[in-house]
Design a protein around this motif. Structure first.
Motif, PDB file in Angstrom:
ATOM      1  N   ALA A 221       0.863  -1.178   0.000  1.00 50.10           N
ATOM      2  CA  ALA A 221       0.000   0.000   0.000  1.00 50.10           C
ATOM      3  C   ALA A 221       0.905   1.236   0.000  1.00 50.10           C
ATOM      4  O   ALA A 221       2.103   1.147  -0.257  1.00 50.10           O
ATOM      5  N   VAL A 222       0.364   2.377   0.303  1.00 53.53           N
ATOM      6  CA  VAL A 222       1.146   3.612   0.295  1.00 53.53           C
ATOM      7  C   VAL A 222       1.056   4.264   1.670  1.00 53.53           C
ATOM      8  O   VAL A 222       0.305   3.826   2.538  1.00 53.53           O
ATOM      9  N   ASP A 223       1.850   5.300   1.873  1.00 48.78           N
ATOM     10  CA  ASP A 223       1.729   6.083   3.090  1.00 48.78           C
ATOM     11  C   ASP A 223       0.463   6.932   3.017  1.00 48.78           C
ATOM     12  O   ASP A 223       0.020   7.328   1.936  1.00 48.78           O
ATOM     13  N   ALA A 224      -0.115   7.192   4.168  1.00 46.98           N
ATOM     14  CA  ALA A 224      -1.349   7.977   4.209  1.00 46.98           C
ATOM     15  C   ALA A 224      -1.343   8.896   5.423  1.00 46.98           C
ATOM     16  O   ALA A 224      -0.689   8.623   6.435  1.00 46.98           O
ATOM     17  N   SER A 225      -2.087   9.977   5.311  1.00 48.19           N
ATOM     18  CA  SER A 225      -2.317  10.884   6.429  1.00 48.19           C
ATOM     19  C   SER A 225      -3.718  10.649   6.985  1.00 48.19           C
ATOM     20  O   SER A 225      -4.665  10.434   6.221  1.00 48.19           O
ATOM     21  N   VAL A 226      -3.842  10.667   8.299  1.00 46.26           N
ATOM     22  CA  VAL A 226      -5.115  10.517   8.996  1.00 46.26           C
ATOM     23  C   VAL A 226      -5.312  11.755   9.863  1.00 46.26           C
ATOM     24  O   VAL A 226      -4.401  12.160  10.582  1.00 46.26           O
ATOM     25  N   ILE A 227      -6.501  12.342   9.777  1.00 47.90           N
ATOM     26  CA  ILE A 227      -6.752  13.599  10.489  1.00 47.90           C
ATOM     27  C   ILE A 227      -8.088  13.537  11.209  1.00 47.90           C
ATOM     28  O   ILE A 227      -9.119  13.268  10.591  1.00 47.90           O
ATOM     29  N   LEU A 228      -8.073  13.790  12.504  1.00 51.91           N
ATOM     30  CA  LEU A 228      -9.316  13.961  13.260  1.00 51.91           C
ATOM     31  C   LEU A 228      -9.504  15.454  13.505  1.00 51.91           C
ATOM     32  O   LEU A 228      -8.816  16.051  14.327  1.00 51.91           O
ATOM     33  N   PRO A 229     -10.428  16.105  12.781  1.00 51.67           N
ATOM     34  CA  PRO A 229     -10.666  17.539  13.010  1.00 51.67           C
ATOM     35  C   PRO A 229     -11.338  17.760  14.372  1.00 51.67           C
ATOM     36  O   PRO A 229     -12.315  17.073  14.715  1.00 51.67           O
ATOM     37  N   TYR A 230     -10.827  18.726  15.123  1.00 49.63           N
ATOM     38  CA  TYR A 230     -11.350  19.015  16.461  1.00 49.63           C
ATOM     39  C   TYR A 230     -11.484  20.516  16.649  1.00 49.63           C
ATOM     40  O   TYR A 230     -10.577  21.284  16.314  1.00 49.63           O
ATOM     41  N   ASP A 231     -12.622  20.928  17.180  1.00 47.97           N
ATOM     42  CA  ASP A 231     -12.882  22.333  17.516  1.00 47.97           C
ATOM     43  C   ASP A 231     -12.805  22.459  19.030  1.00 47.97           C
ATOM     44  O   ASP A 231     -13.726  22.036  19.745  1.00 47.97           O
ATOM     45  N   PRO A 232     -11.707  23.017  19.575  1.00 46.84           N
ATOM     46  CA  PRO A 232     -11.564  23.081  21.034  1.00 46.84           C
ATOM     47  C   PRO A 232     -12.518  24.072  21.697  1.00 46.84           C
ATOM     48  O   PRO A 232     -12.770  23.967  22.905  1.00 46.84           O
TER      49      PRO A 232
END
Length: 378
Positions: A221-232
């Motif tokens: 597979a390939v490298d990937a970015s994972v993002i959890l958007p959070y509004d503090p």
């Protein structure tokens, strides 16, 4: 000897003037010498990283003249250049010498800033060379249409190999001797499309001092970015839901998964650039700040995939929820905005089955008070 079989002189003015890349593409070292083309300049194609040779009065383009290339070598060059819309055209050099040069065949690209070899080498030279190994390994085996479909995954796989070599990962607890201690006997690639599969015969040192000889298959597979958007400020997160074929194949009774935003790191991208791009594409959010959560292999026994996980700080109003994704990639994504406590309830109940989302949620649970206080004080 026919005209087709006569040695050819070809002039290069762009990425193929990089000696390492040129040797990979040609499969050999060519007879070459520096050359200058009057009233021309090399520019970067707008929105791209590759160069364009264009007429410009009063300036010179500096390049490389390859002499007496065989038909096979020209065919290899054609194969490598064709995906960019380049084809050979006649050119007259200083002193009246005739040669051929690659130019865009359809004039679809506009010129941006002047192109510089050293800048290209520093930014994406390593990735391009890695990709060229795989591209030229397909020479004579697949059609140009097939190659065009595979270029994105090929470049992403190349970027992953570069990341693996350049990421600064600490070694404190591990006692292994490192990559050089592994002896690769043979490698085969029976499948290569969006993903690839490699079959390996190798040996490596055992912890008891012996040698382990093994046969292994690895899903590439390939490298990937994972993002959890959070509004503090609002104390909310944005999740996505989408159909996933792997749970479906496993027999999962509900193959729609709750996930964090994620996507592959394209060739020439950093993990951070990928994170910002994917968040905009999938859920239409602009991130204020990225906080590194963890970088890891989800399943290193069989998968080469490597994930860069981030918490992405953003303004997330309730109205941000909706439908998104790129139709060109067959994406059908539902985004939802929920309170932090609702997320953790789904973690505790087991409804969150996605590993990267679990890791990001637990990181947020640990850092939440600090982030909320910083947002309030600001």
């Amino acid at each position: 000897m026919t005209t087709r079989d006569m040695p050819a002189d070809v002039v290069l003015f762009g990425t193929l003037t990089d000696p390492e890349l040129l040797e990979i593409v040609l499969g050999d070292v060519a007879i070459s010498q520096p050359v200058v083309l009057e009233n021309h300049q090399v520019f970067t194609a707008a929105g791209e990283s590759f160069p364009l040779l264009l007429p410009r009065d009063g300036v010179q383009a500096h390049g490389l003249l390859l002499e007496q290339l065989s038909h096979e070598q020209v065919a290899r060059l054609d194969y490598y250049e064709a995906p960019y819309g380049y084809a050979l055209e006649p050119v007259v050099l200083a002193g009246g010498r005739e040669a051929q040069v690659y130019r865009p065949s359809d004039n679809q690209f506009e010129a941006a800033a002047p192109w510089e070899l050293s800048v290209w080498q520093d930014q994406i030279g390593a990735m391009t060379r890695e990709a060229a190994h795989e591209i030229m390994g397909l020479f004579g085996r697949i059609t140009m249409d097939d190659l065009l479909r595979r270029l994105g995954p090929i470049r992403a796989r190349a970027q992953a190999r570069v990341n693996a070599k350049t990421d600064n990962i600490p070694v404190a607890l591990r006692q292994s001797e490192g990559r050089d201690a592994v002896s690769l006997t043979s490698i085969r690639r029976p499948y290569s499309q969006f993903f690839a599969v490699d079959e390996l015969d190798l040996s490596h040192p055992r912890f008891d001092g012996g040698t382990n000889q093994v046969e292994r298959a690895v899903f590439i597979a390939v490298d990937a970015s994972v993002i959890l958007p959070y509004d503090p400020v609002r104390d909310t997160v944005m999740l996505i839901e989408q159909f996933r074929p792997a749970p479906y194949v496993r027999g999962d009774m509900n193959p729609w998964m709750l996930e964090a935003v994620a996507g592959r790191i394209d060739g020439g991208e950093t993990p951070e650039e990928s994170a910002h791009r994917e968040t905009q594409e999938e859920v239409g959010l602009s991130l204020k700040e990225l906080l590194s959560v963890a970088n890891y292999y989800p399943s290193p026994g069989a998968f080469s995939e490597y994930l860069y996980c981030f918490l992405g700080l953003a303004d997330i109003p309730d109205s941000a929820a909706g439908h998104g994704g790129l139709a060109s990639e067959g994406e059908d994504i539902r985004s939802l905005v929920i309170p932090f406590e609702t997320l953790m309830g789904a973690v505790r109940s087991g409804e969150v089955q996605n590993g990267p989302l679990l890791i990001c949620a637990l990181y947020l649970e640990r850092e939440r008070d600090r982030l909320r206080k910083a947002a309030t004080d600001a």
